[in-house]
Design an enzyme around this catalytic site. Structure first.
Site, PDB file in Angstrom:
ATOM      1  N   ASN A  21       2.080   5.576   4.721  1.00  0.00           N
ATOM      2  CA  ASN A  21       3.411   6.147   4.960  1.00  0.00           C
ATOM      3  C   ASN A  21       3.523   6.438   6.452  1.00  0.00           C
ATOM      4  O   ASN A  21       3.186   7.531   6.912  1.00  0.00           O
ATOM      5  CB  ASN A  21       3.606   7.414   4.127  1.00  0.00           C
ATOM      6  CG  ASN A  21       3.092   7.239   2.703  1.00  0.00           C
ATOM      7  OD1 ASN A  21       2.229   7.982   2.246  1.00  0.00           O
ATOM      8  ND2 ASN A  21       3.598   6.230   2.002  1.00  0.00           N
TER       9      ASN A  21
ATOM     10  N   ASN B  64       0.853  -1.185   0.000  1.00  0.00           N
ATOM     11  CA  ASN B  64       0.000   0.000   0.000  1.00  0.00           C
ATOM     12  C   ASN B  64       0.891   1.238   0.000  1.00  0.00           C
ATOM     13  O   ASN B  64       1.368   1.686   1.033  1.00  0.00           O
ATOM     14  CB  ASN B  64      -0.908  -0.023   1.227  1.00  0.00           C
ATOM     15  CG  ASN B  64      -1.960   1.058   1.170  1.00  0.00           C
ATOM     16  OD1 ASN B  64      -1.750   2.105   0.566  1.00  0.00           O
ATOM     17  ND2 ASN B  64      -3.090   0.810   1.806  1.00  0.00           N
ATOM     18  N   ASP B  65       1.112   1.768  -1.187  1.00  0.00           N
ATOM     19  CA  ASP B  65       2.003   2.921  -1.369  1.00  0.00           C
ATOM     20  C   ASP B  65       1.628   4.108  -0.495  1.00  0.00           C
ATOM     21  O   ASP B  65       2.430   5.005  -0.277  1.00  0.00           O
ATOM     22  CB  ASP B  65       1.891   3.416  -2.814  1.00  0.00           C
ATOM     23  CG  ASP B  65       2.830   2.693  -3.743  1.00  0.00           C
ATOM     24  OD1 ASP B  65       3.868   2.218  -3.271  1.00  0.00           O
ATOM     25  OD2 ASP B  65       2.514   2.618  -4.942  1.00  0.00           O
ATOM     26  N   CYS B  66       0.382   4.120  -0.088  1.00  0.00           N
ATOM     27  CA  CYS B  66      -0.134   5.302   0.605  1.00  0.00           C
ATOM     28  C   CYS B  66      -0.075   5.179   2.116  1.00  0.00           C
ATOM     29  O   CYS B  66      -0.491   6.087   2.825  1.00  0.00           O
ATOM     30  CB  CYS B  66      -1.570   5.554   0.169  1.00  0.00           C
ATOM     31  SG  CYS B  66      -1.653   5.864  -1.586  1.00  0.00           S
TER      32      CYS B  66
END
Ligand code: GLC
Ligand code: GLC
Length: 817
Positions: free
Chosen positions: A495, A491-493
């Protein structure tokens, strides 16, 4: 509502109105030259790299949608129309657009003229061919003018749309109004901007007849304040024979055609990429060497040659898609498995995430994790290319096992703007390589010497790369003994290490000064799943000590997930940089995430403890909707600096509670692990485009391919899909349906047959080409059980794997479950 239908015999989707909810596109090209083609003739083409070597210009984010393409105008007295309706939007009759495998046929009629534009990129050459078939279906003679129109891109697509002070003065063309190529008279326009700088490429636009006129200056053809809907030249029924100098070079030919009643004529238009032999380029000074173009034109300058190229293309795809064919009562299932899902997997092989109607072709290169996952969907189709892809990806790995998140397709070098730090990346290399080994049995790939960070002096066998991938996670654990997440995982998002970044700074900056401590339960699931596969590889390679060490690390991780990664009713998602829970019932929003439920259960975590069932029940209860399973719930209502980009989206979109299709098949596979046959198939069907065809007005993207995302229930447009084509959903849904639901999957020992079928499927046959043999598999789903024995070529064998035997070329397998 439907806007077309599937033609399974011809392997085409037939669109019956140009006014689809969104442009519905196709991809032409399967080697180095590619063209995107919409149902109204929109799109553009490029050679190898959509950013650097773009031949024709496209305007994203345009109104009307999808304006610019490789258009054909027909002027019939005062009527000006296009077979694909755009850009004139003159109403047409009998419109159809047939998107086939690597070709598109757009056809319509107007005032007793029937026009058909068939477009393809031929195997073995770098060009798009558009054949126009034009027929007089009326009773009187017709006098028509036909125009081609393309707008050239000044090659670098980023520069092309921002450096105007330069671009308006660089454009150059050359025209040959009439040349004889072989036995045919032709006309050719050469776009040679950049050639003066002694680059070695140019574009050619040509037609298989001597045209009656041409234009190469956009201003002349369209008019200074004109519009592509009604170009000045077409309106006036003329051509200005303009030679572009700066501004916007275009390519247009005019052909005046007389058609007797019933008469039909055909023309081939070509848009090609040509490179000069290196020895010529230093002496050229803007004068191009046309030999490479002539060679190309000669191959395709008659309708008959075009037809041969189309036939070859169809053969290519028939052969390619013969490795996995299912036959059963459910025709939607068959068309997805046999045709469209595998086709989309091939498109992700060619494009990765670079060029679609949602990816501009100028941003993302090849993703490390994306490409490794894409492999799962095409390794059985093109094992040799898959092998090369694995070696290319591995060469961008760093010596410590971490990896560049992306690399450039032309140079194959890691992208240092984005860099590394996505801590799931290394383990995907094991996933992709294991899939290749199972499919091919080719363990020699493990001995291939592969560079680190593209530095060949540091090359080590691929096996060493896998070892470092595994060890990277082993040596990067946090306070709960769970893997550190780094900048993000799948999940790139998410963070989680950016809570200390300065206000106004992007959420993607790296972490707090004390060192990132955020941990991912998702990576823990990956580690168990792919760690076990790595242990199997060690076992086959005879590395017993290493195998035992790997299995013991995997056991520790399994325990860490049960100790610190279970929330009571589902798996926790992560711990943030301050060790607070993410994806827990204790959170205000974002209490449950899909990723660890799917992946941990796929890895077998919690199955014997009864937790897997609970996790799947929670998914069904909280995340499921009629349009698919959402990524998380409840949606984040406000922005959280400590979570990053995930909370930047409005509720219901993308990673903030959208139906992120990519991980729905993880749940399907997980359902097969706990043997919930009907749920596995239901989950499959919910996001499967062929089953959504009737709600195209809601779904809006193409009913023949997966999209990255469908808006979740919190969004105003619940059920609306976005970002079709370039998504890991293609590979994962093909994996879930072909390997786990239909249950035919490659394993290290042979071909495993382990269907987990819903009650609705009674009988099926599957033809699978595996290694160098053919397997004809007949399954009858009467007893609804899992496979415990198989009848192979007349003899019963126990277990569910047909052992591979290099001397047997045909296996007839019968299964009663
Ligand atoms: C996009 C990316 C993929 C990522 C996913 C979830 O699809 O291409 O790498 O895993 O988004 O953030
Ligand atoms: C954004 C998107 C995500 C994608 C990423 C790629 O974060 O939300 O889906 O993976 O960009 O750079």
């Amino acid at each position: 509502m439907q806007f077309g239908f599937f033609d399974d015999i011809n392997k085409e989707y037939v669109i019956t109105t140009p006014e689809t909810p969104l442009p519905w596109i196709n991809y032409l090209g399967c080697e180095n030259f590619f063209s995107l083609k919409s149902n109204t003739g929109g799109g553009y083409c490029f050679y190898k790299d959509a950013k650097l070597l773009r031949l024709t210009r496209y305007r994203y984010n345009n109104s009307p949608l999808d304006n610019n393409g490789h258009y054909i105008y027909i002027k019939d007295e005062d009527t000006i129309w296009n077979p694909g309706w755009q850009p004139s939007q003159t109403p047409v009759e009998d419109y159809t657009c047939r998107h086939g495998l690597g070709y598109t046929v757009i056809s319509s009629s107007k005032n007793d003229i029937k026009a058909t534009q068939t477009a393809l990129v031929p195997i073995g050459d770098n060009c798009e061919l558009d054949k126009l078939t034009i027929k007089n279906t009326g009773n009187s003679v017709k006098h028509l003018s036909v125009y081609s129109y393309i707008e050239f891109c000044l090659w670098n697509a980023v520069d092309d749309c921002n450096n105007f002070q330069r671009n308006f003065s660089t454009g150059e063309v050359e025209v040959q109004p009439e040349i004889n190529i072989g036995t045919a008279a032709m006309s050719a326009i050469y776009h040679k901007t950049e050639y003066r700088e002694r680059r070695n490429h140019y574009a050619v636009h040509a037609v298989s007849t001597a045209a009656n006129g041409f234009d190469t200056s956009r201003e002349s053809f369209i008019g200074t304040y004109g519009s592509p809907a009604m170009p000045k030249a077409v309106k006036e029924g003329t051509s200005y024979n303009s030679i572009a100098s700066g501004w916007s070079p275009v390519g247009s030919f005019r052909i005046d055609i007389d058609l007797e009643p019933g008469e039909e004529k055909e023309y081939v238009f070509i848009i090609g990429y040509a490179e000069n032999p290196d020895d010529k380029k230093w002496e050229s000074f803007g004068i191009i060497n046309k030999e490479p173009a002539y060679a190309l034109l000669e191959k395709y300058n008659t309708p008959a040659k075009f037809d041969t190229a189309l036939a070859a293309l169809k053969d290519y795809w028939t052969h390619l898609l013969s490795s996995y064919i299912v036959d059963t009562e459910d025709k939607k299932l068959c068309r997805m498995v046999n045709i469209w899902n595998q086709y989309q997997c091939m498109v992700t092989f060619n494009m990765s995430r670079s060029a679609s109607y949602y990816e501009s072709g100028t941003g993302r290169g090849m993703g490390f994790r994306d490409s490794c996952q894409d492999l799962l969907g095409f390794v059985h189709l093109i094992p040799d290319s898959a092998r090369q892809r694995i070696l290319d990806i591995a060469a961008t790995q760093f010596e410590d096992g971490s990896a560049y998140h992306q690399y450039q397709p032309l140079t194959k070098k890691g992208n240092s703007d984005i860099g590394s730090g996505f801590n799931d990346d290394p383990l995907w290399l094991i996933a992709g390589t294991a899939a290749y080994l199972k499919e091919t049995g080719d363990f020699s790939i493990l001995d291939e010497k592969v560079a680190f960070d593209c530095d060949t002096s540091k090359a080590q066998p691929l096996m060493e790369h896998l070892r470092r991938s595994f060890n990277y996670t082993t040596t990067h654990l946090g306070p709960h003994k769970l893997p550190l997440i780094g900048r993000a995982d799948w999940n790139d998002c998410l963070n989680l290490n950016c809570f200390s970044s300065a206000p106004g700074e992007s959420f993607q900056t790296t972490g707090p000064s004390e060192g990132p401590v955020a941990e991912s339960v998702f990576i823990a699931g990956m580690y168990v799943k792919y760690g076990n596969e790595y242990a199997d590889i060690c076992h086959i390679a005879g590395l017993t000590e290493e195998e035992n060490a790997v299995r013991s690390h995997v056991d520790d991780m399994y325990k860490a997930v049960l100790d610190a990664g279970w929330d009571g009713e589902w798996f926790l998602r992560a711990y943030d940089a301050e060790s607070r829970k993410v994806g827990s019932h204790e959170c205000e929003d974002g209490q449950i995430y899909i990723e660890p439920q799917g992946f941990c259960v796929m890895a077998g975590i919690g199955v014997k403890e009864g937790l897997a069932q609970k996790a799947m029940d929670s998914v069904e209860k909280i995340l499921d909707t009629k349009y698919g399973i959402m990524i998380l719930q409840p949606a984040y209502r406000s922005y959280h600096l400590e979570l990053g980009e995930v909370s930047s989206y409005p509720p219901g979109y993308k990673e903030n509670a959208g139906i992120f299709c990519h991980n729905n098949p993880w749940v399907s596979i997980a359902e097969t692990v706990i043997d919930d046959k009907n749920r596995a198939f239901e989950t499959y069907k919910k996001i499967c485009p062929a089953y959504l065809e009737e709600i195209s007005e809601i779904h809006r993207t193409e009913p023949y391919v997966y999209s990255q995302m469908i808006a979740g229930k919190d969004a105003a447009s619940f059920g609306e899909a976005k970002n079709s084509w370039l998504t890991g959903t293609a590979a994962w849904t093909f994996t879930s349906i072909s390997q786990y639901i239909l249950g035919v999957r490659a394993s290290f020992e042979g071909l495993t047959i382990d269907p987990c079928l819903p009650d609705s499927i009674k009988n099926l046959t599957i033809t699978r080409k595996f290694r160098d043999a053919v397997y004809n598999i007949t399954i009858s789903n009467e007893k609804h059980e899992r496979v415990s024995s198989l009848i192979v070529n007349g003899s019963e064998i126990s277990g569910n794997t047909v052992p591979y035997n290099k001397d047997t070329k045909v296996y007839n397998v019968t299964v009663n479950i």
